[in-house]
Design a protein around this motif. Structure first.
Motif, PDB file in Angstrom:
ATOM      1  N   TYR A  53       0.834  -1.206   0.000  1.00 43.11           N
ATOM      2  CA  TYR A  53       0.000   0.000   0.000  1.00 43.11           C
ATOM      3  C   TYR A  53       0.870   1.258   0.000  1.00 43.11           C
ATOM      4  O   TYR A  53       0.629   2.192  -0.767  1.00 43.11           O
ATOM      5  CB  TYR A  53      -0.937  -0.005   1.212  1.00 43.11           C
ATOM      6  N   ARG A  56       2.588   1.862  -3.345  1.00 37.28           N
ATOM      7  CA  ARG A  56       1.641   2.356  -4.358  1.00 37.28           C
ATOM      8  C   ARG A  56       1.308   3.820  -4.118  1.00 37.28           C
ATOM      9  O   ARG A  56       1.174   4.597  -5.067  1.00 37.28           O
ATOM     10  CB  ARG A  56       0.375   1.509  -4.357  1.00 37.28           C
ATOM     11  N   LYS A  59       4.267   5.859  -5.297  1.00 33.39           N
ATOM     12  CA  LYS A  59       4.297   5.898  -6.752  1.00 33.39           C
ATOM     13  C   LYS A  59       3.268   6.884  -7.294  1.00 33.39           C
ATOM     14  O   LYS A  59       3.551   7.627  -8.237  1.00 33.39           O
ATOM     15  CB  LYS A  59       4.053   4.517  -7.345  1.00 33.39           C
ATOM     16  N   SER A  60       2.083   6.914  -6.689  1.00 40.20           N
ATOM     17  CA  SER A  60       1.062   7.853  -7.170  1.00 40.20           C
ATOM     18  C   SER A  60       1.509   9.299  -6.948  1.00 40.20           C
ATOM     19  O   SER A  60       1.292  10.149  -7.812  1.00 40.20           O
ATOM     20  CB  SER A  60      -0.286   7.591  -6.502  1.00 40.20           C
TER      21      SER A  60
END
Length: 85
Positions: A53, A56, A59-60
């Motif tokens: 989580y 991610r 990365k966003s």
């Protein structure tokens, strides 16, 4: 009521009530290694899900260019690098 009695009450509650699931797991140790280590597997799974989580999310933020990368952690490090050139 003394402090000793309070701490002995905490000890008794912890050993007799809160550790019941862990005592059951200890009894299961001779039957199944995986069953005896189920708490470790659960904590590893929680840690892995949290790690995925978090990666991610990072990365966003990186894809949206939301992070300010213009500053350094210490100004004197950048000045020192300029002086050496």
């Amino acid at each position: 009521m003394s402090w000793k009695a309070i701490f002995e009450g905490i000890q008794s509650f912890t050993e007799d009530v809160l550790f019941i699931p862990f005592d059951a797991l200890r009894e299961m140790e001779l039957e199944s290694w995986f069953g005896a280590n189920i708490m470790s597997w659960i904590f590893m799974l929680i840690g892995f899900v949290a790690f995925v989580y978090w990666m991610r999310e990072l990365k966003s933020f990186n894809d949206n260019n939301e992070e300010d990368r213009s500053s350094t952690s210490h100004g004197y490090l950048a000045e020192d690098a300029v002086r050496q050139q």
